[in-house]
Design a protein around this motif. Structure first.
Motif, mmCIF file in Angstrom:
data_model
loop_
_atom_site.group_PDB
_atom_site.id
_atom_site.type_symbol
_atom_site.label_atom_id
_atom_site.label_comp_id
_atom_site.label_asym_id
_atom_site.label_seq_id
_atom_site.Cartn_x
_atom_site.Cartn_y
_atom_site.Cartn_z
ATOM 1 N N MET A 1 0.844 -1.268 0.031
ATOM 2 C CA MET A 1 0.008 -0.030 0.006
ATOM 3 C C MET A 1 0.838 1.069 -0.051
ATOM 4 O O MET A 1 1.967 1.359 0.778
ATOM 5 C CB MET A 1 -0.964 -0.013 1.155
ATOM 6 N N HIS A 2 0.785 1.984 -1.019
ATOM 7 C CA HIS A 2 1.384 3.288 -1.016
ATOM 8 C C HIS A 2 0.770 4.771 -0.406
ATOM 9 O O HIS A 2 0.159 5.353 -0.988
ATOM 10 C CB HIS A 2 1.801 3.501 -2.605
ATOM 11 N N LEU A 3 0.702 4.495 1.123
ATOM 12 C CA LEU A 3 0.345 5.527 1.827
ATOM 13 C C LEU A 3 1.355 6.887 1.473
ATOM 14 O O LEU A 3 2.475 7.053 1.448
ATOM 15 C CB LEU A 3 0.334 4.998 3.213
ATOM 16 N N GLN A 4 0.488 7.944 1.669
ATOM 17 C CA GLN A 4 1.233 9.374 1.624
ATOM 18 C C GLN A 4 0.961 10.048 3.078
ATOM 19 O O GLN A 4 -0.139 9.829 3.742
ATOM 20 C CB GLN A 4 0.384 10.304 0.708
ATOM 21 N N THR A 5 1.994 10.623 3.440
ATOM 22 C CA THR A 5 1.984 11.215 5.016
ATOM 23 C C THR A 5 2.327 12.742 4.777
ATOM 24 O O THR A 5 3.034 13.242 4.290
ATOM 25 C CB THR A 5 3.170 10.693 5.558
ATOM 26 N N LEU A 6 1.239 13.283 5.809
ATOM 27 C CA LEU A 6 1.268 14.928 5.901
ATOM 28 C C LEU A 6 2.297 14.968 7.006
ATOM 29 O O LEU A 6 1.887 14.440 7.971
ATOM 30 C CB LEU A 6 0.016 15.291 6.006
ATOM 31 N N THR A 7 3.248 15.657 6.905
ATOM 32 C CA THR A 7 4.227 15.846 7.785
ATOM 33 C C THR A 7 3.974 17.422 8.196
ATOM 34 O O THR A 7 4.100 18.349 7.299
ATOM 35 C CB THR A 7 5.713 15.631 7.526
ATOM 36 N N VAL A 8 4.011 17.731 9.383
ATOM 37 C CA VAL A 8 3.679 19.099 10.111
ATOM 38 C C VAL A 8 4.872 19.642 11.116
ATOM 39 O O VAL A 8 5.143 18.600 11.891
ATOM 40 C CB VAL A 8 2.391 19.289 10.707
ATOM 41 N N ASP A 9 5.453 20.492 10.877
ATOM 42 C CA ASP A 9 6.606 21.321 11.644
ATOM 43 C C ASP A 9 5.964 22.366 12.281
ATOM 44 O O ASP A 9 5.848 23.374 11.560
ATOM 45 C CB ASP A 9 7.827 21.267 10.996
ATOM 46 N N THR A 56 -3.732 15.783 -0.370
ATOM 47 C CA THR A 56 -4.005 14.362 -0.215
ATOM 48 C C THR A 56 -3.059 13.404 0.384
ATOM 49 O O THR A 56 -2.118 13.732 0.273
ATOM 50 C CB THR A 56 -4.163 13.735 -1.604
ATOM 51 N N PHE A 57 -3.520 12.987 1.686
ATOM 52 C CA PHE A 57 -2.834 12.154 2.654
ATOM 53 C C PHE A 57 -3.484 11.269 3.134
ATOM 54 O O PHE A 57 -4.800 11.361 3.406
ATOM 55 C CB PHE A 57 -1.966 13.204 3.384
ATOM 56 N N ASP A 58 -3.019 9.978 3.803
ATOM 57 C CA ASP A 58 -3.446 9.168 4.455
ATOM 58 C C ASP A 58 -3.318 9.047 5.935
ATOM 59 O O ASP A 58 -3.934 8.459 6.937
ATOM 60 C CB ASP A 58 -2.920 7.717 3.966
ATOM 61 N N ARG A 59 -2.156 9.651 6.293
ATOM 62 C CA ARG A 59 -1.831 9.759 7.725
ATOM 63 C C ARG A 59 -1.067 11.046 8.134
ATOM 64 O O ARG A 59 -0.461 11.661 7.147
ATOM 65 C CB ARG A 59 -0.888 8.478 8.171
ATOM 66 N N VAL A 60 -0.449 11.355 9.322
ATOM 67 C CA VAL A 60 -0.086 12.643 9.726
ATOM 68 C C VAL A 60 1.060 12.569 10.883
ATOM 69 O O VAL A 60 1.012 11.689 11.759
ATOM 70 C CB VAL A 60 -1.104 13.597 10.286
ATOM 71 N N SER A 61 2.135 13.046 10.306
ATOM 72 C CA SER A 61 2.999 13.175 11.285
ATOM 73 C C SER A 61 3.425 14.525 11.986
ATOM 74 O O SER A 61 3.559 15.687 10.931
ATOM 75 C CB SER A 61 4.544 12.615 10.805
ATOM 76 N N VAL A 62 3.463 14.933 13.098
ATOM 77 C CA VAL A 62 3.720 16.108 13.705
ATOM 78 C C VAL A 62 5.144 16.346 14.592
ATOM 79 O O VAL A 62 5.259 15.540 15.498
ATOM 80 C CB VAL A 62 2.497 16.653 14.575
ATOM 81 N N GLY A 63 5.663 17.324 14.274
ATOM 82 C CA GLY A 63 6.821 17.799 14.976
ATOM 83 C C GLY A 63 6.438 18.842 16.169
ATOM 84 O O GLY A 63 6.193 19.888 15.458
ATOM 85 N N PHE A 64 6.506 18.664 17.310
ATOM 86 C CA PHE A 64 6.177 19.793 18.082
ATOM 87 C C PHE A 64 7.029 20.333 19.175
ATOM 88 O O PHE A 64 8.112 19.347 19.532
ATOM 89 C CB PHE A 64 4.921 19.356 19.053
ATOM 90 N N PRO A 65 7.303 21.635 19.390
ATOM 91 C CA PRO A 65 8.426 22.179 20.197
ATOM 92 C C PRO A 65 8.092 22.043 21.605
ATOM 93 O O PRO A 65 7.988 22.817 22.346
ATOM 94 C CB PRO A 65 8.523 23.668 19.550
#
Length: 229
Positions: A1-9, A56-65
């Protein structure tokens, strides 16, 4: 499965997002908005939702200070006290309708930069000073180095954060950076030190051979690593 990830900083001055493919390569260009002031949870989340709306994305990664424990923000020195004890992962997951994983922003930057060889230290120079430590590619989480005493009764963050740069000028700031690098080398005996963050553009001194400046985009590219089991 080719999942796309929304990354947030999430940073003290800016919130950045990017979509990565399954291999961790950017699918779209980085998008950025100013961090709202005051940077309370709802205001920051609203900006993230705006940035995510056309992607368009399937999951989310967040970097938080700050320190993160199971998706909950335990500290937020450069944002707002309302973040303390806030379940960012669960809240954002409900708002976006996607699974969300949250990590310290410097940890995420490190995941996008380190080689996986030996002791590797990461510091980020921005509104504050973030840090991350890795041993053979394995993250040792929640290293809040910025709030430890550095010199003249002040912390690393007080001497090297954005306020110090603006107040004291680039020359003093660069001199302090070299002192900090020497101190950290003695403290951690690292093999490599990586320096990231928006204020790396102000570095004017020659750095030791085992110190590397990494691009700001590393803070987003590291997001793919949060989903590697």
């Amino acid at each position: 499965m080719h999942l796309q990830t929304l990354t947030v900083d999430i940073g003290g001055s800016g919130i950045k997002v990017m979509v990565l493919d399954a291999a961790g390569n950017p699918v779209v260009d980085r998008d950025r908005r100013e961090t709202p002031q005051p940077a309370k949870p709802e205001a920051v989340i609203d900006v993230v939702l705006q940035l995510a709306a056309d992607k368009t994305f399937d999951r989310v990664s967040v970097g938080f200070p700050g320190v993160i424990k199971q998706g909950v923000t335990m500290t937020a020195a450069n944002l707002d006290l309302d973040w303390i004890g806030f379940d960012l992962a669960d809240t954002l997951s409900h708002r976006l309708g996607k699974p969300v994983r949250v990590i310290n922003d410097a940890d995420m930057q490190g995941l996008g930069a380190v080689s996986g060889q030996g002791v590797e230290l990461v510091i980020t120079l921005g509104t504050g000073l973030g840090s991350a430590l890795f041993l053979n590619g394995v993250l040792i989480p929640n290293l809040e180095l910025g709030h430890h005493e550095f010199r003249k009764g002040q912390t690393y963050e007080e001497q090297l954060g954005r306020a110090a740069l603006d107040r004291d000028g680039k020359k003093k700031w660069n001199d302090r950076l070299l002192k900090a690098i020497a101190s950290l080398q003695n403290l951690f005996n690292y093999d490599t030190l990586y320096i990231g963050g928006g204020n790396t553009k102000h570095i004017m001194v020659e750095l030791p051979a085992n110190v590397r400046v990494v691009p700001n985009v590393s803070g987003l590219l590291g997001g793919i690593a949060l989903w590697r089991d």
